[in-house]
Design an enzyme around this catalytic site. Structure first.
Site, PDB file in Angstrom:
ATOM      1  N   ASN A 101       0.863  -1.191   0.000  1.00  0.00           N
ATOM      2  CA  ASN A 101       0.000   0.000   0.000  1.00  0.00           C
ATOM      3  C   ASN A 101       0.895   1.235   0.000  1.00  0.00           C
ATOM      4  O   ASN A 101       1.514   1.560   1.013  1.00  0.00           O
ATOM      5  CB  ASN A 101      -0.908  -0.021   1.227  1.00  0.00           C
ATOM      6  CG  ASN A 101      -1.835   1.172   1.281  1.00  0.00           C
ATOM      7  OD1 ASN A 101      -1.931   1.941   0.335  1.00  0.00           O
ATOM      8  ND2 ASN A 101      -2.514   1.328   2.408  1.00  0.00           N
ATOM      9  N   LYS A 152       0.139   4.310  -0.158  1.00  0.00           N
ATOM     10  CA  LYS A 152      -0.476   5.483   0.456  1.00  0.00           C
ATOM     11  C   LYS A 152      -0.412   6.688  -0.504  1.00  0.00           C
ATOM     12  O   LYS A 152      -0.446   6.516  -1.718  1.00  0.00           O
ATOM     13  CB  LYS A 152       0.203   5.817   1.795  1.00  0.00           C
ATOM     14  CG  LYS A 152       0.438   4.637   2.720  1.00  0.00           C
ATOM     15  CD  LYS A 152      -0.835   4.081   3.300  1.00  0.00           C
ATOM     16  CE  LYS A 152      -0.552   2.989   4.295  1.00  0.00           C
ATOM     17  NZ  LYS A 152      -0.039   3.463   5.581  1.00  0.00           N
ATOM     18  N   HIS A 184      -9.305   0.516   5.130  1.00  0.00           N
ATOM     19  CA  HIS A 184      -8.002   0.698   5.774  1.00  0.00           C
ATOM     20  C   HIS A 184      -8.152   1.588   7.000  1.00  0.00           C
ATOM     21  O   HIS A 184      -9.045   2.431   7.067  1.00  0.00           O
ATOM     22  CB  HIS A 184      -7.019   1.320   4.767  1.00  0.00           C
ATOM     23  CG  HIS A 184      -5.607   1.346   5.263  1.00  0.00           C
ATOM     24  ND1 HIS A 184      -5.133   2.345   6.075  1.00  0.00           N
ATOM     25  CD2 HIS A 184      -4.573   0.492   5.048  1.00  0.00           C
ATOM     26  CE1 HIS A 184      -3.854   2.107   6.346  1.00  0.00           C
ATOM     27  NE2 HIS A 184      -3.494   0.991   5.744  1.00  0.00           N
ATOM     28  N   GLU A 208      -6.718   4.143   7.990  1.00  0.00           N
ATOM     29  CA  GLU A 208      -6.734   5.580   7.705  1.00  0.00           C
ATOM     30  C   GLU A 208      -8.094   6.009   7.157  1.00  0.00           C
ATOM     31  O   GLU A 208      -8.581   7.106   7.457  1.00  0.00           O
ATOM     32  CB  GLU A 208      -5.618   5.918   6.720  1.00  0.00           C
ATOM     33  CG  GLU A 208      -4.238   5.730   7.319  1.00  0.00           C
ATOM     34  CD  GLU A 208      -3.158   5.483   6.283  1.00  0.00           C
ATOM     35  OE1 GLU A 208      -2.014   5.264   6.703  1.00  0.00           O
ATOM     36  OE2 GLU A 208      -3.447   5.514   5.075  1.00  0.00           O
ATOM     37  N   GLU A 218      -4.780  -5.042  10.897  1.00  0.00           N
ATOM     38  CA  GLU A 218      -3.822  -3.980  11.218  1.00  0.00           C
ATOM     39  C   GLU A 218      -3.925  -3.639  12.705  1.00  0.00           C
ATOM     40  O   GLU A 218      -4.990  -3.225  13.166  1.00  0.00           O
ATOM     41  CB  GLU A 218      -4.146  -2.700  10.445  1.00  0.00           C
ATOM     42  CG  GLU A 218      -4.355  -2.843   8.958  1.00  0.00           C
ATOM     43  CD  GLU A 218      -4.869  -1.516   8.401  1.00  0.00           C
ATOM     44  OE1 GLU A 218      -4.026  -0.740   7.934  1.00  0.00           O
ATOM     45  OE2 GLU A 218      -6.085  -1.256   8.470  1.00  0.00           O
ATOM     46  N   GLY A 220       2.700   4.735  16.365  1.00  0.00           N
ATOM     47  CA  GLY A 220       3.248   5.887  17.054  1.00  0.00           C
ATOM     48  C   GLY A 220       3.127   5.867  18.561  1.00  0.00           C
ATOM     49  O   GLY A 220       3.224   6.907  19.207  1.00  0.00           O
ATOM     50  N   SER A 241       5.466  -2.180  12.154  1.00  0.00           N
ATOM     51  CA  SER A 241       5.566  -2.354  10.714  1.00  0.00           C
ATOM     52  C   SER A 241       6.141  -3.706  10.336  1.00  0.00           C
ATOM     53  O   SER A 241       6.945  -4.281  11.055  1.00  0.00           O
ATOM     54  CB  SER A 241       6.470  -1.261  10.124  1.00  0.00           C
ATOM     55  OG  SER A 241       5.971   0.014  10.384  1.00  0.00           O
TER      56      SER A 241
END
Length: 270
Positions: free
Chosen positions: A12, A14, A96, A98, A166, A172, A233
Protein backbone atom coordinates in the site's frame (compact mmCIF):
# COMPACT_ATOMS: atom_id res chain seq x y z
CA UNK A 1 -0.61 -22.17 6.88
CA UNK A 2 -2.96 -24.31 4.81
CA UNK A 3 -1.59 -25.53 1.49
CA UNK A 4 -4.62 -24.05 -0.23
CA UNK A 5 -3.82 -20.51 1.01
CA UNK A 6 -1.19 -19.06 -1.32
CA UNK A 7 1.14 -16.62 0.43
CA UNK A 8 0.08 -13.03 -0.38
CA UNK A 9 1.96 -9.73 -0.09
CA UNK A 10 0.32 -6.40 -0.80
CA UNK A 11 2.07 -3.04 -0.99
CA UNK A 12 0.00 0.00 0.00
CA UNK A 13 1.88 3.05 -1.27
CA UNK A 14 -0.48 5.48 0.46
CA UNK A 15 -0.22 9.10 -0.80
CA UNK A 16 3.41 8.75 -1.88
CA UNK A 17 5.36 8.84 -5.11
CA UNK A 18 5.78 10.64 -8.39
CA UNK A 19 6.62 9.25 -11.82
CA UNK A 20 10.35 9.30 -11.11
CA UNK A 21 10.17 7.45 -7.76
CA UNK A 22 7.51 5.07 -9.07
CA UNK A 23 9.79 4.15 -11.96
CA UNK A 24 12.36 3.12 -9.35
CA UNK A 25 9.83 0.94 -7.51
CA UNK A 26 8.72 -0.69 -10.75
CA UNK A 27 12.34 -1.39 -11.65
CA UNK A 28 13.16 -3.28 -8.45
CA UNK A 29 9.85 -5.16 -8.60
CA UNK A 30 10.29 -6.18 -12.24
CA UNK A 31 13.93 -7.17 -11.76
CA UNK A 32 13.97 -8.30 -8.14
CA UNK A 33 13.41 -12.02 -8.51
CA UNK A 34 10.14 -12.29 -6.60
CA UNK A 35 9.04 -15.68 -5.33
CA UNK A 36 6.61 -17.19 -7.89
CA UNK A 37 4.79 -18.91 -5.04
CA UNK A 38 3.79 -15.53 -3.57
CA UNK A 39 0.90 -13.51 -4.95
CA UNK A 40 1.89 -9.83 -5.08
CA UNK A 41 -0.41 -6.81 -5.44
CA UNK A 42 0.63 -3.14 -5.29
CA UNK A 43 -1.64 -0.19 -4.48
CA UNK A 44 -0.41 3.10 -6.00
CA UNK A 45 -2.18 6.45 -5.59
CA UNK A 46 -5.27 6.67 -7.77
CA UNK A 47 -3.73 9.10 -10.27
CA UNK A 48 -0.92 6.63 -11.06
CA UNK A 49 -2.95 3.43 -11.35
CA UNK A 50 -2.86 3.25 -15.15
CA UNK A 51 0.80 4.37 -15.27
CA UNK A 52 1.81 1.54 -12.93
CA UNK A 53 -0.34 -1.09 -14.69
CA UNK A 54 1.27 -0.24 -18.02
CA UNK A 55 4.83 -0.61 -16.69
CA UNK A 56 4.63 -3.25 -13.96
CA UNK A 57 5.16 -6.94 -14.75
CA UNK A 58 1.72 -8.46 -15.40
CA UNK A 59 2.33 -11.19 -12.82
CA UNK A 60 2.03 -8.46 -10.16
CA UNK A 61 -1.48 -7.18 -9.50
CA UNK A 62 -2.41 -3.52 -9.12
CA UNK A 63 -5.00 -2.35 -6.58
CA UNK A 64 -6.86 0.87 -6.03
CA UNK A 65 -6.55 2.09 -2.43
CA UNK A 66 -10.26 2.80 -2.14
CA UNK A 67 -13.50 3.03 -4.12
CA UNK A 68 -17.08 4.13 -3.58
CA UNK A 69 -20.26 2.10 -3.12
CA UNK A 70 -22.01 2.91 -6.40
CA UNK A 71 -21.16 2.71 -10.12
CA UNK A 72 -21.35 6.42 -10.96
CA UNK A 73 -22.84 9.73 -9.88
CA UNK A 74 -22.23 13.14 -8.32
CA UNK A 75 -19.54 12.05 -5.85
CA UNK A 76 -16.64 14.44 -6.34
CA UNK A 77 -13.23 12.89 -5.77
CA UNK A 78 -14.43 9.28 -5.69
CA UNK A 79 -13.81 6.39 -8.08
CA UNK A 80 -16.06 3.40 -8.69
CA UNK A 81 -15.33 -0.32 -9.07
CA UNK A 82 -16.48 0.01 -12.70
CA UNK A 83 -13.73 2.57 -13.32
CA UNK A 84 -11.15 0.31 -11.69
CA UNK A 85 -12.24 -2.56 -13.91
CA UNK A 86 -12.19 -0.28 -16.96
CA UNK A 87 -8.47 0.34 -16.36
CA UNK A 88 -7.80 -3.40 -16.45
CA UNK A 89 -7.38 -3.71 -12.68
CA UNK A 90 -8.88 -6.38 -10.44
CA UNK A 91 -8.10 -5.34 -6.84
CA UNK A 92 -9.16 -2.73 -4.30
CA UNK A 93 -8.21 -2.10 -0.65
CA UNK A 94 -11.21 -1.22 1.53
CA UNK A 95 -11.65 -0.11 5.14
CA UNK A 96 -8.00 0.70 5.77
CA UNK A 97 -7.40 2.17 9.24
CA UNK A 98 -6.73 5.58 7.70
CA UNK A 99 -10.06 5.48 5.87
CA UNK A 100 -11.77 4.56 9.15
CA UNK A 101 -9.97 6.87 11.58
CA UNK A 102 -8.79 9.81 9.45
CA UNK A 103 -11.70 10.01 7.00
CA UNK A 104 -14.41 8.69 9.32
CA UNK A 105 -15.68 5.74 7.29
CA UNK A 106 -18.15 3.62 9.25
CA UNK A 107 -18.49 -0.16 9.38
CA UNK A 108 -21.75 0.24 7.48
CA UNK A 109 -20.18 2.23 4.65
CA UNK A 110 -17.29 -0.21 4.36
CA UNK A 111 -19.78 -3.08 4.17
CA UNK A 112 -21.67 -1.30 1.39
CA UNK A 113 -18.41 -0.78 -0.50
CA UNK A 114 -17.52 -4.46 -0.08
CA UNK A 115 -20.88 -5.56 -1.47
CA UNK A 116 -20.73 -3.29 -4.51
CA UNK A 117 -17.06 -3.97 -5.31
CA UNK A 118 -17.68 -7.72 -5.28
CA UNK A 119 -20.81 -7.33 -7.41
CA UNK A 120 -18.69 -5.39 -9.90
CA UNK A 121 -16.22 -8.28 -10.13
CA UNK A 122 -13.29 -6.98 -8.10
CA UNK A 123 -11.02 -8.82 -5.67
CA UNK A 124 -10.87 -7.16 -2.25
CA UNK A 125 -8.49 -6.55 0.62
CA UNK A 126 -10.79 -5.37 3.46
CA UNK A 127 -8.97 -4.24 6.61
CA UNK A 128 -9.82 -4.63 10.30
CA UNK A 129 -8.05 -3.65 13.50
CA UNK A 130 -8.37 -2.08 16.93
CA UNK A 131 -7.09 1.21 18.39
CA UNK A 132 -4.87 1.57 21.48
CA UNK A 133 -7.64 2.29 23.96
CA UNK A 134 -9.60 -0.67 22.60
CA UNK A 135 -6.58 -2.95 22.94
CA UNK A 136 -5.85 -1.78 26.48
CA UNK A 137 -9.53 -2.09 27.37
CA UNK A 138 -9.53 -5.76 26.38
CA UNK A 139 -11.84 -5.07 23.44
CA UNK A 140 -9.68 -6.36 20.60
CA UNK A 141 -11.97 -9.23 19.66
CA UNK A 142 -15.13 -7.19 20.20
CA UNK A 143 -13.92 -4.48 17.79
CA UNK A 144 -12.38 -6.77 15.20
CA UNK A 145 -15.38 -9.12 15.17
CA UNK A 146 -17.77 -6.16 14.78
CA UNK A 147 -15.76 -4.98 11.77
CA UNK A 148 -15.62 -8.53 10.41
CA UNK A 149 -19.41 -8.90 10.67
CA UNK A 150 -19.99 -5.75 8.60
CA UNK A 151 -17.65 -7.17 5.96
CA UNK A 152 -18.89 -10.78 6.10
CA UNK A 153 -22.55 -9.75 5.82
CA UNK A 154 -21.66 -8.08 2.51
CA UNK A 155 -19.48 -10.81 0.99
CA UNK A 156 -21.00 -12.71 -1.92
CA UNK A 157 -17.83 -14.56 -2.95
CA UNK A 158 -15.15 -15.35 -0.35
CA UNK A 159 -12.75 -16.63 -3.02
CA UNK A 160 -12.17 -12.97 -3.99
CA UNK A 161 -11.56 -11.68 -0.45
CA UNK A 162 -8.25 -11.39 1.43
CA UNK A 163 -8.60 -9.99 4.99
CA UNK A 164 -5.91 -7.70 6.43
CA UNK A 165 -5.50 -7.25 10.19
CA UNK A 166 -3.82 -3.98 11.22
CA UNK A 167 -2.89 -3.35 14.88
CA UNK A 168 -3.86 0.33 14.87
CA UNK A 169 -2.71 0.55 18.49
CA UNK A 170 0.90 0.12 17.35
CA UNK A 171 0.90 3.40 15.43
CA UNK A 172 3.25 5.89 17.05
CA UNK A 173 2.72 4.63 20.60
CA UNK A 174 6.10 3.02 21.21
CA UNK A 175 4.26 -0.32 21.36
CA UNK A 176 4.93 -3.13 18.90
CA UNK A 177 2.73 -6.03 17.90
CA UNK A 178 4.83 -9.14 18.45
CA UNK A 179 4.53 -12.10 16.06
CA UNK A 180 2.71 -13.94 18.84
CA UNK A 181 0.19 -11.12 19.34
CA UNK A 182 -0.40 -10.93 15.60
CA UNK A 183 -0.87 -14.71 15.40
CA UNK A 184 -3.35 -14.65 18.29
CA UNK A 185 -5.61 -12.17 16.51
CA UNK A 186 -5.28 -13.95 13.16
CA UNK A 187 -6.28 -17.23 14.82
CA UNK A 188 -9.24 -15.51 16.48
CA UNK A 189 -10.40 -14.10 13.14
CA UNK A 190 -10.15 -17.53 11.54
CA UNK A 191 -12.13 -19.06 14.40
CA UNK A 192 -14.75 -16.30 14.00
CA UNK A 193 -15.03 -17.11 10.29
CA UNK A 194 -15.52 -20.79 11.13
CA UNK A 195 -18.29 -20.04 13.59
CA UNK A 196 -20.04 -17.26 11.65
CA UNK A 197 -19.49 -18.11 7.99
CA UNK A 198 -18.25 -21.68 7.42
CA UNK A 199 -15.38 -24.04 8.12
CA UNK A 200 -14.45 -24.03 4.43
CA UNK A 201 -14.24 -20.22 4.31
CA UNK A 202 -12.18 -20.18 7.52
CA UNK A 203 -9.76 -22.70 6.06
CA UNK A 204 -9.39 -21.07 2.65
CA UNK A 205 -9.49 -17.32 3.39
CA UNK A 206 -6.12 -15.62 3.58
CA UNK A 207 -5.54 -13.28 6.54
CA UNK A 208 -2.70 -10.78 6.23
CA UNK A 209 -0.77 -8.90 8.87
CA UNK A 210 -1.05 -5.20 8.03
CA UNK A 211 2.27 -3.52 8.61
CA UNK A 212 1.67 0.14 9.37
CA UNK A 213 4.21 2.81 8.60
CA UNK A 214 3.24 6.38 7.82
CA UNK A 215 5.30 8.31 5.31
CA UNK A 216 3.62 11.72 5.40
CA UNK A 217 2.84 14.35 8.02
CA UNK A 218 -0.78 15.04 8.86
CA UNK A 219 -1.94 17.38 11.56
CA UNK A 220 -2.36 14.83 14.30
CA UNK A 221 0.36 14.40 16.96
CA UNK A 222 -0.19 10.64 16.92
CA UNK A 223 1.04 10.41 13.35
CA UNK A 224 3.86 12.96 13.76
CA UNK A 225 5.28 10.88 16.60
CA UNK A 226 5.07 7.83 14.37
CA UNK A 227 7.32 9.47 11.80
CA UNK A 228 10.00 9.54 14.47
CA UNK A 229 9.27 6.12 15.95
CA UNK A 230 7.65 3.81 13.39
CA UNK A 231 6.50 0.66 15.19
CA UNK A 232 4.30 -2.25 14.29
CA UNK A 233 5.57 -2.35 10.71
CA UNK A 234 6.39 -5.33 8.57
CA UNK A 235 10.05 -5.05 7.62
CA UNK A 236 12.74 -7.22 6.06
CA UNK A 237 13.96 -7.92 9.61
CA UNK A 238 10.76 -9.34 11.09
CA UNK A 239 8.90 -10.70 8.05
CA UNK A 240 10.35 -14.22 8.17
CA UNK A 241 9.39 -14.73 11.79
CA UNK A 242 5.88 -13.44 11.12
CA UNK A 243 5.59 -15.63 8.01
CA UNK A 244 6.19 -18.75 10.12
CA UNK A 245 2.98 -18.25 12.09
CA UNK A 246 0.28 -20.72 11.00
CA UNK A 247 -2.56 -18.21 10.59
CA UNK A 248 -0.55 -15.37 9.01
CA UNK A 249 -0.91 -15.82 5.26
CA UNK A 250 1.09 -12.79 4.17
CA UNK A 251 1.32 -9.05 4.64
CA UNK A 252 -0.19 -5.72 3.68
CA UNK A 253 2.90 -3.51 3.77
CA UNK A 254 3.05 0.27 4.08
CA UNK A 255 6.27 2.28 3.82
CA UNK A 256 8.52 -0.73 3.25
CA UNK A 257 6.73 -1.40 -0.05
CA UNK A 258 8.33 1.76 -1.45
CA UNK A 259 11.84 0.41 -0.88
CA UNK A 260 13.91 -2.47 -2.30
CA UNK A 261 13.48 -4.33 1.02
CA UNK A 262 9.94 -5.06 -0.23
CA UNK A 263 11.49 -7.88 -2.28
CA UNK A 264 12.76 -9.50 0.92
CA UNK A 265 9.25 -9.29 2.39
CA UNK A 266 7.74 -10.83 -0.75
CA UNK A 267 10.27 -13.65 -0.40
CA UNK A 268 9.70 -14.12 3.35
CA UNK A 269 8.43 -17.65 2.84
CA UNK A 270 10.93 -19.16 0.42
Amino acid sequence: MSDQRKFFVGGNWKMNGNKSSIDGIIKFLNEGGTNPNTEVVCGPPMIYLDYVRQKLDKKIGVAAQNCYKVEKGAFTGEISPAMIKDMGLNWVILGHSERRHVFGESDQLIGEKVAHALAAGLHLIPCVGEKLEEREGGKTEEVVFRQMKAIADAVSDWSRVVIAYEPVWAIGTGKTASPEQAQDVHAAIRKWLEGNVSADVAKSTRILYGGIRYMCVVFLPLYIVHLIHPTGSVTAKNCKELAKKPDIDGFLVGGASLKPEFIDIINARL
